[in-house]
Design a protein around this motif. Structure first.
Motif, PDB file in Angstrom:
ATOM      1  N   GLU A  40       0.823  -1.208   0.000  1.00 49.63           N
ATOM      2  CA  GLU A  40       0.000   0.000   0.000  1.00 49.63           C
ATOM      3  C   GLU A  40       0.859   1.261   0.000  1.00 49.63           C
ATOM      4  N   ARG A  41       2.032   1.183   0.668  1.00 49.06           N
ATOM      5  CA  ARG A  41       2.864   2.377   0.821  1.00 49.06           C
ATOM      6  C   ARG A  41       3.811   2.585  -0.345  1.00 49.06           C
ATOM      7  N   ALA A  57      -0.489  12.607  -3.649  1.00 41.98           N
ATOM      8  CA  ALA A  57      -0.126  11.313  -3.083  1.00 41.98           C
ATOM      9  C   ALA A  57       0.806  10.617  -4.054  1.00 41.98           C
ATOM     10  N   MET A  58       1.563   9.661  -3.513  1.00 42.91           N
ATOM     11  CA  MET A  58       2.444   8.909  -4.386  1.00 42.91           C
ATOM     12  C   MET A  58       1.639   7.800  -5.054  1.00 42.91           C
ATOM     13  N   ASN A  59       1.877   7.629  -6.323  1.00 45.41           N
ATOM     14  CA  ASN A  59       1.228   6.558  -7.069  1.00 45.41           C
ATOM     15  C   ASN A  59       1.728   5.229  -6.520  1.00 45.41           C
ATOM     16  N   ASN A  60       0.813   4.391  -6.035  1.00 48.71           N
ATOM     17  CA  ASN A  60       1.272   3.106  -5.506  1.00 48.71           C
ATOM     18  C   ASN A  60       0.807   1.939  -6.371  1.00 48.71           C
ATOM     19  N   THR A  61       0.713   2.184  -7.666  1.00 54.81           N
ATOM     20  CA  THR A  61       0.357   1.097  -8.581  1.00 54.81           C
ATOM     21  C   THR A  61       1.495   0.899  -9.583  1.00 54.81           C
ATOM     22  N   LYS A  81      -5.794   3.807  -5.055  1.00 54.25           N
ATOM     23  CA  LYS A  81      -6.264   3.951  -3.688  1.00 54.25           C
ATOM     24  C   LYS A  81      -5.049   4.469  -2.932  1.00 54.25           C
ATOM     25  N   GLU A  82      -5.036   5.790  -2.726  1.00 50.27           N
ATOM     26  CA  GLU A  82      -3.805   6.401  -2.256  1.00 50.27           C
ATOM     27  C   GLU A  82      -3.571   6.130  -0.776  1.00 50.27           C
TER      28      GLU A  82
END
Lengths: 166, 374
Positions: A33-34, A116-120, A151-152
């Motif tokens: 997630e992070r 937010a950072m893209n986590n995908t 989902k940030e």
């Protein structure tokens, strides 16, 4: 000779273990997630506009100066008959992904949780032929959040997170 | 009559250029070797190919922004580099770090030491000539550690996770369980390396007695870390000047007496076992609590002053000298790199050896060029 035999036994035992590799381009590992790829702007789905007000906090805090922010008066503000409580809103926003060093500072300094950072995986597989294509504009930065693809994860800073205290 | 001449051939030494783009130099290191046949007579090292002025860049940035550049200074042990930097800022600003943050920091730097030593095992195996096998084994366990770091900090190499005062954010809920999983994998990896290399006759013949340096010489060259401990000097900053919580747990300083390449390998292997022990003890001590001091200002400012903080990074003493003239950024930042000092001994250790052995000696110091050049 005994040492070499022992080495051979080690390799043999490893040979019998299950593989740890993945067939990468076909199989992607699940990202936590992070996970931090590149920063994206988040979309306020209720009012249908970006959270970002163009306050320049991230631009000033960026160590590598990869951001350019311009703000404008919000045409959707309540004073002019709109629905939004944001007096100012982002007009133009560019992030040079080729410069960005993914330090997460822009997320930390944002007062509106608008970035937010893209986590995908879409944030990792970004090879292009021309580095100019890595300068993202407002539309490219908000698309993924607008369509609900990410989902940030925005960290709670400076406070002990009750849940994660082991 | 043909008389046999007693005259020997006059030979000229050959200059052999190695690097900067050579896999065995572990980055962009260039050395010009003067070779007589196969024997090295002189080595002239050239550094600076990876110089980015990170120290100077940090002087133009506030304390939080500098953390990212510390990651890039020591990319194989980024947590250790960050730790020195944030500890220097904390000493300047007189910040108290909460206990939980200190224990987590300790776990992270020791795991990073494991990852870095695993990297050494793999790369060193290739230098020695065991092509591929140890490298892939090392990658397998290093991947487990890096996956854990990704779950905690979000990034795989450039963590930017420590902050002056504590941590950027708390660790995930399953942190302790995940750490134990990783330690199991690493223990397996250490056992694999032990079986694969330690007693292997070919490996021993290739490394024993090569690149000898005496304890006195090692001290004179200012070496630190496993490179000096392999010569019998029990110098470890964690024991000399305990920081974090190193004086509250039980662990040993690993020393070897031979001072050769094999001793340096054994020293690192032993240190990996010690790191596993340290992490296991830290996990038992971990309590819920705050990870940042209360009342942290939005923009950290320090009073004027100067500090020197040293910590034990995987390659030796990683020091940060910081001068503040007040305000939110350092006036001067100097990184004391262990690799640069260790590299000075390269010529001393390799002259008189074969060319192939000089490569092993270079590998045994375990240099990271970004730390040498900065």
């Amino acid at each position: 000779m005994r040492g070499i035999a022992k080495s051979m036994m080690t390799t043999l035992s490893v040979f019998l273990r299950p593989p740890v590799t993945r067939d990468y381009p076909n199989v992607h590992k699940a990202l936590p997630e992070r996970d931090r790829a590149f920063p994206l702007l988040l979309w306020d789905q209720e009012i249908d506009e970006p959270f970002c007000t163009g306050c320049h906090a991230c631009e000033r805090a960026c160590p590598v100066e990869c951001m350019t922010v311009l703000m404008k008066d919000n045409p959707n503000h309540k004073s002019v008959g709109g629905t939004s409580s944001r007096r100012k809103i982002i007009d133009k926003f560019w992030i040079d992904y080729a410069r960005c060093m993914r330090c997460n500072i822009c997320v930390e300094v944002c007062n509106f949780d608008a970035i937010a950072m893209n986590n995908t995986w879409s944030g990792h597989e970004m090879s292009v032929h021309d580095r100019k294509d890595l300068v993202m504009d407002l539309q490219q930065l908000t698309t993924q959040s607008h369509s609900g693809q990410i989902k940030e994860w925005v960290p709670v800073l400076g406070k002990a997170n009750e849940e994660s205290a082991s | 009559m043909v008389t046999e001449s007693a005259h020997e051939f006059e030979t000229q030494d050959l200059l052999l250029n190695v690097g900067p783009q050579h896999p065995s130099t572990h980055g962009v290191f260039r050395m010009v070797m003067q070779v007589d046949g196969e024997v090295v007579r002189d080595i002239i090292p050239y550094i600076g190919y990876l110089h980015r002025g990170a120290e100077k860049l940090c002087e133009t940035m506030d304390y939080r922004q500098g953390i990212g550049f510390m990651d890039r200074t020591e990319y194989l042990a980024a947590m250790n580099a960050e730790l020195s930097y944030v500890m220097a800022v904390e000493k300047l600003a007189e910040l108290e770090v909460p206990d939980r943050a200190q224990w987590i920091r300790m776990i992270l730097v020791e795991l990073n030491r494991l990852a870095s030593h695993l990297m050494f095992m793999g790369a060193f195996g290739i230098d020695v000539g065991v092509f591929g096998t140890p490298f892939i084994y090392a990658w397998r366990e290093r991947e487990a550690i890096i996956d854990l770091f990704e779950e905690i900090s979000g990034d795989r190499m450039m963590y930017a996770y420590l902050r002056p005062g504590g941590l950027a954010w708390d660790v995930p809920t399953n942190f302790v369980a995940r750490c134990r999983e990783v330690l199991t994998a690493v223990n397996q990896g250490i056992a694999d390396f032990d079986g694969l290399l330690t007693k292997n006759e070919i490996f021993v013949a290739r490394t024993q007695g090569i690149g000898y340096i005496s304890a006195a010489d090692a001290i004179d060259f200012g070496m630190s870390g496993p490179s000096i401990r392999a010569s019998g000097v029990p110098l470890d900053v964690r024991r000399e000047e305990p920081y974090l919580k190193y004086n509250e747990i039980k662990w040993d300083v690993i020393t070897e007496t031979d001072g050769d390449v094999y001793a340096r390998y054994l020293c690192r292997l032993g240190e990996m076992r010690e790191s596993v022990k340290i992490v296991e003890q830290c996990l038992e001590q971990l309590q819920p609590g705050a990870i940042m001091p209360e009342k942290m200002p939005r923009m950290l400012r320090t009073p004027p002053g100067e500090v020197y903080i040293r910590t034990e990074a995987p390659r030796g003493e990683f020091g940060v000298y910081m001068v503040s003239k007040g305000g939110n950024r350092p006036y001067r930042l100097k990184v004391r790199s262990a690799c640069l000092s260790n590299l000075q001994a390269l010529k001393h250790m390799s002259v008189g050896q074969y060319v192939a052995d000089a490569i092993i000696v270079l590998g045994s110091i375990d240099i990271v060029l970004s730390e040498v050049d900065r």
